[in-house]
Write a protein that holds these residues in place. Structure first.
Motif, PDB file in Angstrom:
ATOM      1  N   LEU A  80      -8.103   3.789  -0.766  1.00 46.60           N
ATOM      2  CA  LEU A  80      -7.075   4.747  -0.683  1.00 46.60           C
ATOM      3  C   LEU A  80      -5.962   4.067  -0.214  1.00 46.60           C
ATOM      4  O   LEU A  80      -4.860   4.635   0.176  1.00 46.60           O
ATOM      5  CB  LEU A  80      -7.465   5.684   0.423  1.00 46.60           C
ATOM      6  CG  LEU A  80      -8.793   6.522   0.481  1.00 46.60           C
ATOM      7  CD1 LEU A  80      -8.905   7.592   1.799  1.00 46.60           C
ATOM      8  CD2 LEU A  80      -8.710   7.635  -0.637  1.00 46.60           C
ATOM      9  N   TYR A  81      -5.959   2.777  -0.624  1.00 51.53           N
ATOM     10  CA  TYR A  81      -4.574   2.086  -0.303  1.00 51.53           C
ATOM     11  C   TYR A  81      -3.317   2.381  -1.559  1.00 51.53           C
ATOM     12  O   TYR A  81      -2.229   2.417  -0.953  1.00 51.53           O
ATOM     13  CB  TYR A  81      -4.643   0.559  -0.624  1.00 51.53           C
ATOM     14  CG  TYR A  81      -5.250  -0.115   0.906  1.00 51.53           C
ATOM     15  CD1 TYR A  81      -5.876   0.766   1.992  1.00 51.53           C
ATOM     16  CD2 TYR A  81      -5.196  -1.413   0.917  1.00 51.53           C
ATOM     17  CE1 TYR A  81      -6.244   0.141   3.095  1.00 51.53           C
ATOM     18  CE2 TYR A  81      -5.677  -1.894   2.130  1.00 51.53           C
ATOM     19  CZ  TYR A  81      -6.162  -1.247   3.106  1.00 51.53           C
ATOM     20  OH  TYR A  81      -6.754  -1.652   4.266  1.00 51.53           O
ATOM     21  N   ASN A  82      -3.704   2.992  -2.440  1.00 55.21           N
ATOM     22  CA  ASN A  82      -2.716   3.156  -3.508  1.00 55.21           C
ATOM     23  C   ASN A  82      -3.312   4.776  -4.029  1.00 55.21           C
ATOM     24  O   ASN A  82      -4.226   5.079  -4.196  1.00 55.21           O
ATOM     25  CB  ASN A  82      -2.628   2.323  -4.515  1.00 55.21           C
ATOM     26  CG  ASN A  82      -1.594   1.107  -3.812  1.00 55.21           C
ATOM     27  OD1 ASN A  82      -2.461   0.034  -3.744  1.00 55.21           O
ATOM     28  ND2 ASN A  82      -0.598   1.157  -3.651  1.00 55.21           N
ATOM     29  N   PHE A  83      -2.173   5.390  -4.079  1.00 55.17           N
ATOM     30  CA  PHE A  83      -2.518   6.736  -4.680  1.00 55.17           C
ATOM     31  C   PHE A  83      -3.275   6.626  -5.969  1.00 55.17           C
ATOM     32  O   PHE A  83      -2.815   6.248  -6.965  1.00 55.17           O
ATOM     33  CB  PHE A  83      -1.411   7.790  -4.779  1.00 55.17           C
ATOM     34  CG  PHE A  83      -0.950   8.366  -3.589  1.00 55.17           C
ATOM     35  CD1 PHE A  83      -1.192   9.251  -2.800  1.00 55.17           C
ATOM     36  CD2 PHE A  83       0.390   7.727  -3.066  1.00 55.17           C
ATOM     37  CE1 PHE A  83      -0.981   9.667  -1.491  1.00 55.17           C
ATOM     38  CE2 PHE A  83       0.839   8.132  -1.693  1.00 55.17           C
ATOM     39  CZ  PHE A  83       0.231   9.089  -0.822  1.00 55.17           C
ATOM     40  N   ILE A 130       0.929  -1.099  -0.138  1.00 57.29           N
ATOM     41  CA  ILE A 130       0.098   0.039  -0.076  1.00 57.29           C
ATOM     42  C   ILE A 130       0.875   1.312   0.125  1.00 57.29           C
ATOM     43  O   ILE A 130       2.195   1.224   0.540  1.00 57.29           O
ATOM     44  CB  ILE A 130      -0.878   0.097   1.393  1.00 57.29           C
ATOM     45  CG1 ILE A 130      -0.244  -0.056   2.439  1.00 57.29           C
ATOM     46  CG2 ILE A 130      -1.803  -1.261   1.340  1.00 57.29           C
ATOM     47  CD1 ILE A 130      -0.758   0.824   3.567  1.00 57.29           C
ATOM     48  N   ASP A 131       0.216   2.374  -0.473  1.00 56.37           N
ATOM     49  CA  ASP A 131       0.846   3.711  -0.396  1.00 56.37           C
ATOM     50  C   ASP A 131       0.681   4.225   0.850  1.00 56.37           C
ATOM     51  O   ASP A 131      -0.575   4.547   1.400  1.00 56.37           O
ATOM     52  CB  ASP A 131       0.566   4.652  -1.442  1.00 56.37           C
ATOM     53  CG  ASP A 131       0.854   4.188  -2.587  1.00 56.37           C
ATOM     54  OD1 ASP A 131       1.847   3.505  -2.783  1.00 56.37           O
ATOM     55  OD2 ASP A 131       0.243   4.556  -3.417  1.00 56.37           O
ATOM     56  N   ARG A 149       0.672   6.556   4.267  1.00 53.69           N
ATOM     57  CA  ARG A 149       0.512   7.671   4.746  1.00 53.69           C
ATOM     58  C   ARG A 149       0.507   7.923   6.335  1.00 53.69           C
ATOM     59  O   ARG A 149      -0.418   7.559   6.733  1.00 53.69           O
ATOM     60  CB  ARG A 149      -0.596   8.822   4.153  1.00 53.69           C
ATOM     61  CG  ARG A 149      -0.645   8.761   2.572  1.00 53.69           C
ATOM     62  CD  ARG A 149      -2.232   8.887   2.288  1.00 53.69           C
ATOM     63  NE  ARG A 149      -2.810   8.003   2.441  1.00 53.69           N
ATOM     64  CZ  ARG A 149      -4.169   7.917   2.876  1.00 53.69           C
ATOM     65  NH1 ARG A 149      -4.821   8.936   3.346  1.00 53.69           N
ATOM     66  NH2 ARG A 149      -4.651   6.661   3.118  1.00 53.69           N
ATOM     67  N   SER A 179      -9.791   6.482   7.185  1.00 53.74           N
ATOM     68  CA  SER A 179      -8.511   6.089   6.690  1.00 53.74           C
ATOM     69  C   SER A 179      -8.207   4.814   7.312  1.00 53.74           C
ATOM     70  O   SER A 179      -7.073   4.558   7.513  1.00 53.74           O
ATOM     71  CB  SER A 179      -7.507   7.089   6.891  1.00 53.74           C
ATOM     72  OG  SER A 179      -7.833   8.332   6.342  1.00 53.74           O
TER      73      SER A 179
END
Lengths: 440, 229, 297
Positions: free
Chosen positions: B217-220, A194-195, A197, B159
């Motif tokens: 939202l796991y990857n942009f 995953i990305d 943040r 999130s």
């Protein structure tokens, strides 16, 4: 001879320079901000704009190699039962296992230990490689709390509560999917790939009054043994340092805007925060106003490159400095030996900053096994130790020339400034004058 | 049973005494009296002991707990059981903000209500709340289970990563990337087990709805740019 | 960044104990705000008399104030001094003149509060010492608010301590940090308001006073502030007859409310409330974000 209609040469806008134009095109194409690693690349007033006033008749210099010029520093004697005693005032800044490879972390540990200084974990927990190789290890306590656990807390030699960093004061970290391998994901309790943040505020406290209670908790858990550092990004250093002291810190770390990051928005790196040079005097002022200068230690980071920078930061009132980017370069980051591969990535040695993509040819800012295997942790550690030794010798050289038997005896009065900007920020006189802009 | 009166004993001495215990200790029963809202009570314990706190505590009670069972006969201030690793913490009254924040394991039971940010950044802990929970609960929750027998406030599970949320009552609003999800047999089992462990006998898993990550939202992605703010 | 306590008495028989209760509560919040402290106490109205709380760095000057003022005003006024503060009592009909005289002829005295009921005491120092200097424990009243301060960006001075009062019988204390107070201060100055400090809390107080001067109720002013004030805050406000609480929409700064048949109490932490009568049976809860709470009589 004819002068009719001579053409002007093509002229590019200073405002819309090539980089700006390329960024507009990139934004228009992708629809998302640019993410990159490293620190601010714009030209900023820096230590280069200061010079030392060596001794001659009015002051007497010390002999190099013969007359001692000590370099050790004690960090955290304010409240901690076991303060750190480092041989040199240059520490390795927090960089996560995740942003860096395990070999890179091990190399940092080896180099720092050989030089008699500390390394620092990062946003991702403590790896066995770095604990194994670092004699003195500072464990970061971050908003994400990735990998945070009491076993490692008790294994650490000091705890650094990270509130911000110079590349992005007020922002959280990022680690993009390419680098979230099974091991990294496991340490952070995140899904692979995953990305990530990270949060910009700590999950369980906000503000100095709550921070004081958080520090109490950490001290109670660790039986008041370990020094507690507080790291802030350089933005409002006077207030932030004063509040860190009031909240009970043993050591305050101020990271100026040249400080690096593994990955964040370019707009953040280049437009938020203050130059390192501008952070030091307000930070020192806060300590002096509270009567704790040299009792609560100040560590300065962000763009420290050589022994002159170290000596200048100490002269302005810091107790130690911390290096991140420079340490990675010493390990082999951005080395021209990989130029062909940098070119293939659309960049060049010295400019490579897409650390978040995990394609680092030097094998440092990556988790890709074929790349990480390129970094020999023993050799790279040796390189770092050499570099730290050179920086220390350089700082001693300057200090002896100013007649000091310890680096900590350097003073702002040993400096002059080359530019009005640097004179104002460092609060030292413009060279050849007694004028400190904005002061007298 | 060993009793420590916090009106006459320093917090430092209490925590030091608790830290000197280890597995196999004979001093397994502890009672703490007169906490009067003190912070950092019984933090960093690492022994299979039973600690009963008579009264309300301040911030971070039971922080980073390992193995111990800690019962608060009163209310708990912010960050109760923060970063708990194992063991069990029971709050008989209400819990303030950040209950169970970043917890990695063990069970936290709150018999009253929990305030905002319950289970924020939870990383494997199980939390059971008999009453309601406040806004921004399970923000960035990574793993573990949050069971709410009452209602949830605004922006539940904003999130969220892989934590599982079970709410019996109403949810004022769901946060970014948090959606209602199907209750499959394995979830029913987990939930039933947690209700049992928390001593809740009047409710069954079928009274609850499950919420979790939509994983958008796991990857942009340019399509979700608004959610990145 | 601070500690807040507040108490609103419902049962008259507790009014003589207000100061004692509030001072106990304030004492528990010392480590949240060791720099300075202050409190507002609302007493009973005294028949047409306006009370002015004055502060002076040189309290000896209070000695001759009564004689001098009475002479200038041609009417007898009363001055009762307590440490660095003094309460001046004047008849309602000469209050405006008195204020002018104070401003023009006695600039060495700072006006901390004005109103029929309010008195404000605040100083630099450890909170229990400050409360002791002014004898908080012996004060009686209907409601009161106390504050311990850990200064963030503005100076540690007596006028920088809380509560801030910017309107008659009004006061406000704050825990948090506003992020748009400089622009707001400029706007309010443009409207003719004056400021004594660079403190963000004074801006919030002046903002609320400005709204109330425009005819809004305290509740409506607080509602409106949610749109105009940016940053983190827990506010506790006092008015002539009431007591209100508001947290910002993010609501990270701590706040606990307790209510029984006899009183309503506010504390930044539960610790502040543990000494109150029958607290075990009180309804205790944390105020919701962006929600106005108000009690009046």
């Amino acid at each position: 001879m004819s002068y009719a209609n001579p053409p002007t040469v093509p002229r590019k806008s200073a405002t819309f320079d090539d980089y700006t134009l390329s960024e507009i095109r990139r934004a228009a194409s992708t629809g998302i901000y640019d993410i990159r690693g490293a620190g601010a690349k714009r030209k900023l007033p820096h230590f280069d704009d200061l010079l030392f006033l060596g001794a001659s008749i009015s002051r007497y210099p010390l002999e190099g190699y013969r007359e001692r010029c000590d370099t050790d520093v004690v960090l955290g004697a304010r409240f901690a039962k076991k303060p750190l005693h480092l041989k040199i005032p240059i520490t390795i800044a927090g960089m996560s296992f995740g942003s860096l490879s395990a070999n890179a972390k091990e190399a940092l540990g080896r180099g720092a230990t050989a030089a008699g200084t500390s390394t620092t974990t990062g946003d991702g927990g403590m790896s066995v490689e770095e604990r194994g190789q670092s004699k003195t290890l500072v464990y970061q306590y971050l908003p994400s709390r990735y990998g945070m656990n009491p076993e490692d807390l008790l294994k650490a030699d000091a705890i650094e509560i990270v509130i911000g960093q110079g590349a992005k004061p007020g922002g959280g970290g990022m680690l993009l999917g390419q680098k979230i391998t099974d091991r990294i994901a496991g340490m952070r309790t995140l899904p692979k790939g995953i990305d990530q943040r990270s949060a910009s505020r700590h999950p369980d406290w906000t503000g100095p009054d709550d921070l004081e209670i958080k520090i109490l908790e950490l001290r109670e858990i660790t039986d008041w043994q370990k020094p507690i550092f507080i790291k802030v990004g350089g933005a409002r250093p006077y207030y932030d340092v004063a509040l860190a002291v009031k909240a009970g810190a043993d050591v305050v770390v101020v990271d100026g805007m040249q400080g690096g990051t593994a990955a964040t928005q370019e707009v953040f790196i280049e437009n938020v925060g203050m130059p390192t040079l501008a952070c030091i005097r307000p930070a020192v002022q806060a300590l002096q106003d509270l009567g704790v200068h040299r009792k609560v230690q100040l560590i300065i980071s962000g763009g420290i490159r050589n022994g002159a920078d170290v000596a200048k930061a100490l002269a302005l009132g810091a107790d130690a400095v911390s290096i991140g980017t420079a340490a990675l370069v010493a390990l082999g980051d951005n080395d021209p030996v990989h130029e062909q591969e940098y070119a293939a990535l659309g960049t060049t040695a010295g400019a490579y900053d897409d650390w978040h993509e995990g394609k680092d040819p030097a094998g440092i800012t990556t988790q890709e096994p074929s790349l990480t295997a390129r970094l020999d942790p023993v050799l790279a550690g040796r390189r770092l130790a050499n570099y730290l030794k050179v920086m220390t010798l350089e700082a001693q050289t300057v200090a002896r020339a100013c007649g000091k038997n310890h680096l900590h005896n350097l003073e702002p009065e040993d400096l002059c400034a080359l530019t009005v900007e640097a004179a104002a920020m460092a609060r030292v006189p413009l060279a050849g004058t007694d004028w400190i802009p904005g002061r007298f | 049973m060993r009793t420590v009166d916090l009106s006459t004993t320093e917090l430092r001495n209490l925590n030091q005494a608790l830290h000197e215990l280890s597995e196999g200790t004979n001093e397994t029963e502890w009672q703490i009296t007169n906490p009067r809202g003190s912070h950092a009570v019984a933090v960093g314990v690492n022994a299979p002991i039973d600690v009963t706190i008579r009264g309300s505590v301040g911030y971070y009670c039971g922080g980073m707990n390992r193995l111990a069972k800690i019962t608060v006969n009163g209310s708990a201030g912010p960050g109760v059981a923060e970063n708990m690793m194992s063991g069990e913490i029971i709050v008989k009254g209400d819990a303030s903000q950040y209950a169970g924040a970043t917890g990695k394991g063990g069970l936290l039971v709150i018999e009253g209500n929990a305030s905002s940010r319950c289970g924020i950044s939870m990383k494997g802990i199980d939390i059971v709340v008999r009453g309601n929970i406040g806004h921004m609960s399970a923000f960035m929750a990574q793993a573990g289970n949050l069971v709410v027998c009452g209602d949830a406030g605004d922006a539940l599970g904003d999130s969220i990563y892989e934590a599982k949320l079970f709410v019996r009552g109403s949810v004022k609003s769901l946060g970014a990337d948090c959606i209602e999800k199907e209750m499959r047999p394995e979830h029913t089992e987990v939930l039933g087990n947690l209700l049992h462990r928390a001593g809740i006998t009047n409710l069954t898993p079928k009274d609850f709805k499950r919420y979790g990550s939509a994983r958008k939202l796991y990857n942009f992605s340019i399509d979700h740019a608004d959610a990145y703010g | 960044m601070c500690g807040i306590v507040g108490l609103f008495i419902k049962d008259e028989s507790l009014e003589p104990n207000l100061g004692e209760m509030l001072s106990g509560m304030l004492g528990t919040m010392c480590d949240r705000g060791p720099d300075s402290a202050g409190f507002a106490v609302y007493g009973s109205p005294e028949n047409g008399v306006v009370k002015v709380t004055l502060q002076s760095a040189d309290p000896a000057q209070f000695n001759s104030l009564q004689t001098k003022l009475s002479k200038i005003l041609g009417r007898s006024v009363a001055v009762t001094s307590k440490d660095t503060h003094a309460i001046l009592r004047v008849d309602h009909d000469i209050f405006d003149t008195t204020r002018e005289v104070l401003r023009d002829q006695f600039p060495q005295f700072r006006v901390m509060a004005v109103g029929e009921r309010i008195e404000i005491y605040k100083e630099v120092g450890y909170p229990t010492d400050v409360a002791g200097r002014f004898g908080l424990a012996n004060m009686r009243g209907t409601h009161g608010i106390g504050h311990t301060r850990m200064a963030t960006e503005s100076a540690v001075t007596s006028i920088g301590a809380h509560p801030f009062s910017t309107g008659s019988d009004q006061c406000l204390v704050h825990n948090g940090s506003l992020s748009n107070h400089n622009n707001l201060r400029r706007e309010l100055k443009h409207e003719g308001r004056t400021f004594e400090t660079e403190n963000d809390t004074e801006v919030a107080a002046a903002y609320l006073s400005a709204q109330m001067d425009k005819g809004l109720s305290l509740g409506a002013s607080l509602e409106k502030s949610l749109g105009d004030l940016d940053g983190f805050y827990t506010f506790v406000v006092g008015t002539r007859d009431g007591f209100g609480v508001l947290r910002d929409p993010v609501a990270c700064k701590p706040a606990v409310l307790a209510e029984t048949d006899r009183y309503v109490a506010f504390g930044s932490e539960y610790r502040a409330l543990v000494g109150l009568p029958d607290i075990e049976s009180a309804r205790v809860w944390e105020p919701e974000p962006a929600t106005v709470y108000f009690w009046g009589r």
